[in-house]
Design a protein around this motif. Structure first.
Motif, PDB file in Angstrom:
ATOM      1  N   PHE A   1       0.837  -1.191   0.000  1.00 41.89           N
ATOM      2  CA  PHE A   1       0.000   0.000   0.000  1.00 41.89           C
ATOM      3  C   PHE A   1       0.880   1.252   0.000  1.00 41.89           C
ATOM      4  CE2 PHE A   1      -2.568  -3.326   1.907  1.00 41.89           C
ATOM      5  CZ  PHE A   1      -3.777  -3.172   1.251  1.00 41.89           C
ATOM      6  N   THR A   2       0.569   2.184  -0.877  1.00 45.99           N
ATOM      7  CA  THR A   2       1.301   3.444  -0.956  1.00 45.99           C
ATOM      8  C   THR A   2       0.304   4.568  -1.209  1.00 45.99           C
ATOM      9  OG1 THR A   2       1.630   3.455  -3.355  1.00 45.99           O
ATOM     10  CG2 THR A   2       3.232   2.215  -2.040  1.00 45.99           C
ATOM     11  N   GLN A   3       0.782   5.817  -1.091  1.00 48.34           N
ATOM     12  CA  GLN A   3      -0.073   6.957  -1.382  1.00 48.34           C
ATOM     13  C   GLN A   3      -0.533   6.938  -2.831  1.00 48.34           C
ATOM     14  OE1 GLN A   3       3.431   9.740  -0.850  1.00 48.34           O
ATOM     15  NE2 GLN A   3       2.364  10.865  -2.454  1.00 48.34           N
ATOM     16  N   TYR A   4       0.231   6.313  -3.703  1.00 47.22           N
ATOM     17  CA  TYR A   4      -0.101   6.304  -5.128  1.00 47.22           C
ATOM     18  C   TYR A   4      -1.260   5.353  -5.424  1.00 47.22           C
ATOM     19  CZ  TYR A   4       4.401   8.552  -4.855  1.00 47.22           C
ATOM     20  OH  TYR A   4       5.419   9.390  -4.489  1.00 47.22           O
ATOM     21  N   ILE A   5      -1.332   4.250  -4.691  1.00 44.11           N
ATOM     22  CA  ILE A   5      -2.485   3.350  -4.813  1.00 44.11           C
ATOM     23  C   ILE A   5      -3.734   4.047  -4.289  1.00 44.11           C
ATOM     24  CG2 ILE A   5      -3.539   1.284  -3.806  1.00 44.11           C
ATOM     25  CD1 ILE A   5      -0.907  -0.137  -4.106  1.00 44.11           C
ATOM     26  N   TRP A   6      -3.608   4.700  -3.138  1.00 43.52           N
ATOM     27  CA  TRP A   6      -4.787   5.335  -2.528  1.00 43.52           C
ATOM     28  C   TRP A   6      -5.289   6.516  -3.356  1.00 43.52           C
ATOM     29  CZ3 TRP A   6      -1.525   4.822   2.417  1.00 43.52           C
ATOM     30  CH2 TRP A   6      -1.754   3.565   3.002  1.00 43.52           C
ATOM     31  N   GLU A   7      -4.385   7.309  -3.937  1.00 41.88           N
ATOM     32  CA  GLU A   7      -4.854   8.430  -4.753  1.00 41.88           C
ATOM     33  C   GLU A   7      -5.575   7.923  -5.998  1.00 41.88           C
ATOM     34  OE1 GLU A   7      -0.942   9.544  -7.507  1.00 41.88           O
ATOM     35  OE2 GLU A   7      -1.166  10.539  -5.571  1.00 41.88           O
ATOM     36  N   GLN A   8      -5.122   6.777  -6.539  1.00 37.11           N
ATOM     37  CA  GLN A   8      -5.800   6.187  -7.686  1.00 37.11           C
ATOM     38  C   GLN A   8      -7.175   5.675  -7.288  1.00 37.11           C
ATOM     39  OE1 GLN A   8      -4.471   5.710 -11.171  1.00 37.11           O
ATOM     40  NE2 GLN A   8      -6.711   5.694 -11.222  1.00 37.11           N
ATOM     41  N   CYS A   9      -7.290   5.092  -6.088  1.00 35.42           N
ATOM     42  CA  CYS A   9      -8.593   4.624  -5.591  1.00 35.42           C
ATOM     43  C   CYS A   9      -9.578   5.777  -5.487  1.00 35.42           C
ATOM     44  CB  CYS A   9      -8.430   3.963  -4.226  1.00 35.42           C
ATOM     45  SG  CYS A   9      -7.634   2.346  -4.229  1.00 35.42           S
ATOM     46  N   VAL A  10      -9.116   6.917  -4.959  1.00 32.29           N
ATOM     47  CA  VAL A  10      -9.996   8.079  -4.814  1.00 32.29           C
ATOM     48  C   VAL A  10     -10.442   8.583  -6.179  1.00 32.29           C
ATOM     49  CG1 VAL A  10     -10.141  10.468  -4.011  1.00 32.29           C
ATOM     50  CG2 VAL A  10      -8.995   8.754  -2.596  1.00 32.29           C
ATOM     51  N   LYS A  11      -9.513   8.705  -7.108  1.00 40.93           N
ATOM     52  CA  LYS A  11      -9.877   9.188  -8.447  1.00 40.93           C
ATOM     53  C   LYS A  11     -10.849   8.232  -9.124  1.00 40.93           C
ATOM     54  CE  LYS A  11      -8.008  10.810 -12.853  1.00 40.93           C
ATOM     55  NZ  LYS A  11      -6.775  11.085 -13.650  1.00 40.93           N
ATOM     56  N   ASP A  12     -10.603   6.923  -8.996  1.00 41.92           N
ATOM     57  CA  ASP A  12     -11.506   5.939  -9.594  1.00 41.92           C
ATOM     58  C   ASP A  12     -12.899   6.045  -8.982  1.00 41.92           C
ATOM     59  OD1 ASP A  12      -9.465   5.029 -11.194  1.00 41.92           O
ATOM     60  OD2 ASP A  12      -9.043   3.236 -10.007  1.00 41.92           O
ATOM     61  N   PHE A  13     -12.970   6.295  -7.668  1.00 37.33           N
ATOM     62  CA  PHE A  13     -14.271   6.431  -7.009  1.00 37.33           C
ATOM     63  C   PHE A  13     -15.017   7.655  -7.537  1.00 37.33           C
ATOM     64  CE2 PHE A  13     -17.194   7.713  -3.670  1.00 37.33           C
ATOM     65  CZ  PHE A  13     -17.773   6.510  -3.294  1.00 37.33           C
ATOM     66  N   ILE A  14     -14.304   8.753  -7.706  1.00 41.18           N
ATOM     67  CA  ILE A  14     -14.932   9.964  -8.242  1.00 41.18           C
ATOM     68  C   ILE A  14     -15.500   9.697  -9.624  1.00 41.18           C
ATOM     69  CG2 ILE A  14     -14.547  12.353  -8.967  1.00 41.18           C
ATOM     70  CD1 ILE A  14     -12.298  12.495  -6.865  1.00 41.18           C
ATOM     71  N   LEU A  15     -14.699   9.066 -10.464  1.00 46.57           N
ATOM     72  CA  LEU A  15     -15.127   8.821 -11.846  1.00 46.57           C
ATOM     73  C   LEU A  15     -16.216   7.757 -11.933  1.00 46.57           C
ATOM     74  CD1 LEU A  15     -11.626   8.858 -13.619  1.00 46.57           C
ATOM     75  CD2 LEU A  15     -13.392  10.625 -13.737  1.00 46.57           C
ATOM     76  N   GLY A  16     -16.064   6.676 -11.143  1.00 45.43           N
ATOM     77  CA  GLY A  16     -16.963   5.544 -11.284  1.00 45.43           C
ATOM     78  C   GLY A  16     -18.235   5.610 -10.466  1.00 45.43           C
ATOM     79  N   VAL A  17     -18.219   6.339  -9.346  1.00 50.65           N
ATOM     80  CA  VAL A  17     -19.372   6.364  -8.449  1.00 50.65           C
ATOM     81  C   VAL A  17     -20.017   7.747  -8.395  1.00 50.65           C
ATOM     82  CG1 VAL A  17     -20.186   5.992  -6.085  1.00 50.65           C
ATOM     83  CG2 VAL A  17     -18.418   4.496  -7.050  1.00 50.65           C
ATOM     84  N   VAL A  18     -19.221   8.764  -8.113  1.00 49.73           N
ATOM     85  CA  VAL A  18     -19.775  10.110  -7.968  1.00 49.73           C
ATOM     86  C   VAL A  18     -20.184  10.678  -9.321  1.00 49.73           C
ATOM     87  CG1 VAL A  18     -19.392  12.430  -7.067  1.00 49.73           C
ATOM     88  CG2 VAL A  18     -18.334  10.462  -5.940  1.00 49.73           C
ATOM     89  N   GLY A  19     -19.293  10.587 -10.289  1.00 50.17           N
ATOM     90  CA  GLY A  19     -19.633  10.997 -11.647  1.00 50.17           C
ATOM     91  C   GLY A  19     -19.668  12.492 -11.878  1.00 50.17           C
ATOM     92  N   GLN A  20     -19.096  13.276 -10.967  1.00 45.44           N
ATOM     93  CA  GLN A  20     -19.045  14.720 -11.142  1.00 45.44           C
ATOM     94  C   GLN A  20     -17.940  15.281 -10.258  1.00 45.44           C
ATOM     95  OE1 GLN A  20     -22.699  16.559  -9.808  1.00 45.44           O
ATOM     96  NE2 GLN A  20     -22.782  15.345  -7.947  1.00 45.44           N
ATOM     97  N   PRO A  21     -17.514  16.535 -10.481  1.00 48.91           N
ATOM     98  CA  PRO A  21     -16.455  17.116  -9.647  1.00 48.91           C
ATOM     99  C   PRO A  21     -16.848  17.141  -8.175  1.00 48.91           C
ATOM    100  CG  PRO A  21     -16.757  18.415 -11.630  1.00 48.91           C
ATOM    101  CD  PRO A  21     -17.872  17.420 -11.612  1.00 48.91           C
ATOM    102  N   VAL A  22     -15.848  17.053  -7.315  1.00 51.87           N
ATOM    103  CA  VAL A  22     -16.090  16.919  -5.877  1.00 51.87           C
ATOM    104  C   VAL A  22     -15.231  17.908  -5.083  1.00 51.87           C
ATOM    105  CG1 VAL A  22     -16.589  14.459  -6.119  1.00 51.87           C
ATOM    106  CG2 VAL A  22     -14.267  15.197  -5.551  1.00 51.87           C
ATOM    107  N   VAL A  23     -15.534  17.998  -3.791  1.00 50.63           N
ATOM    108  CA  VAL A  23     -14.654  18.619  -2.800  1.00 50.63           C
ATOM    109  C   VAL A  23     -14.145  17.496  -1.916  1.00 50.63           C
ATOM    110  CG1 VAL A  23     -14.500  20.174  -0.836  1.00 50.63           C
ATOM    111  CG2 VAL A  23     -15.846  20.835  -2.828  1.00 50.63           C
ATOM    112  N   LEU A  24     -12.837  17.332  -1.838  1.00 49.90           N
ATOM    113  CA  LEU A  24     -12.249  16.284  -1.015  1.00 49.90           C
ATOM    114  C   LEU A  24     -11.968  16.814   0.389  1.00 49.90           C
ATOM    115  CD1 LEU A  24      -9.654  14.623  -3.440  1.00 49.90           C
ATOM    116  CD2 LEU A  24     -11.851  13.702  -2.703  1.00 49.90           C
ATOM    117  N   MET A  25     -12.241  15.972   1.385  1.00 54.64           N
ATOM    118  CA  MET A  25     -11.997  16.340   2.778  1.00 54.64           C
ATOM    119  C   MET A  25     -11.317  15.167   3.469  1.00 54.64           C
ATOM    120  SD  MET A  25     -14.785  17.342   5.748  1.00 54.64           S
ATOM    121  CE  MET A  25     -15.384  18.733   4.805  1.00 54.64           C
ATOM    122  N   GLY A  26     -10.273  15.438   4.244  1.00 57.07           N
ATOM    123  CA  GLY A  26      -9.571  14.357   4.907  1.00 57.07           C
ATOM    124  C   GLY A  26      -8.987  14.762   6.234  1.00 57.07           C
TER     125      GLY A  26
END
Length: 216
Positions: A23-48
């Motif tokens: 697990f690395t930050q690069y895997i997790w950032e890809q997971c977040v981007k994939d979730f935005i594209l595949g589930v949300v389907g529109q621009p977002v505001v990220l909070m962490g």
């Protein structure tokens, strides 16, 4: 205005699967981007929060302001350098971490080839750490979040359950194999290129993990 909120359990965290991979930050950032594209389907505001804040920074820089319209950080992890130290670091090391990674590894770019410790040692160390920490989950939470202790028992039970998932020790072991960490300065700069990214940072001065005068 109404808004939809999504709370992500990234791979290796919470109730999510913990597959046997590094697990690395690069895997997790890809997971977040994939979730935005595949589930949300529109621009977002990220909070962490905490390490989620660092993942949000990394994902915002990776996705860009077209997908991430805003970034909110709550007591975020991630190394932050003063502007002077960051400029000096770029000059001394010959560019950002990402630029140097793209040129390859070696002394000439200041990134040494990674030489991992033996896997048996990593696995044994992670297992020992879990054995020590599991009985201490609730006391640790109470010390870190003294103003909201009524939520601690339930949270401690959830964390203990998740720590017993198959390959959970591998998640901790992965931290011995992390690639070069990109400082928050670099991520903010990449995300806000052209003045399009929007950032809000909230840092609690009493936060025992990342608060205090040094983090103002």
């Amino acid at each position: 205005d109404e808004a939809e909120f999504y709370a992500l359990d990234l791979l290796g965290f919470g109730h999510a699967e913990k597959p046997p991979l590094s697990f690395t930050q690069y895997i997790w950032e890809q997971c977040v981007k994939d979730f935005i594209l595949g589930v949300v389907g529109q621009p977002v505001v990220l909070m962490g929060n905490s390490i989620g804040g660092y993942v949000s920074q990394s994902a915002a820089a990776f996705a860009g302001p077209e997908l991430c319209r805003g970034l909110v950080l709550l007591n975020s992890a991630g190394p932050v350098l003063s502007p002077e130290d960051y400029t000096a670091s770029l000059q001394e090391r010959g560019g950002t971490v990402l630029q140097r990674m793209r040129r390859g590894y070696g002394a000439e770019v200041g990134l040494q080839e990674y030489s991992p410790p033996p896997q048996w040692l990593v696995d044994g160390g992670a297992g020992f750490l879990f054995g020590v920490l599991q009985p201490l989950i609730e006391p640790i939470l109470k010390s870190l979040y003294p103003s909201n202790t009524n939520r601690v028992p339930g949270l401690a039970e959830e964390i203990l359950r998740d720590s017993k998932d198959p390959f959970a020790t591998n998640v901790i072991a992965s931290f011995s194999r992390l690639g070069p960490s990109r400082p928050s300065n670099e991520l903010f700069e990449e995300y806000s290129e052209g003045g399009r990214g929007h950032l809000l940072v909230c840092q609690g001065m009493a936060d025992k993990l990342g608060g205090g005068p040094g983090n103002q």
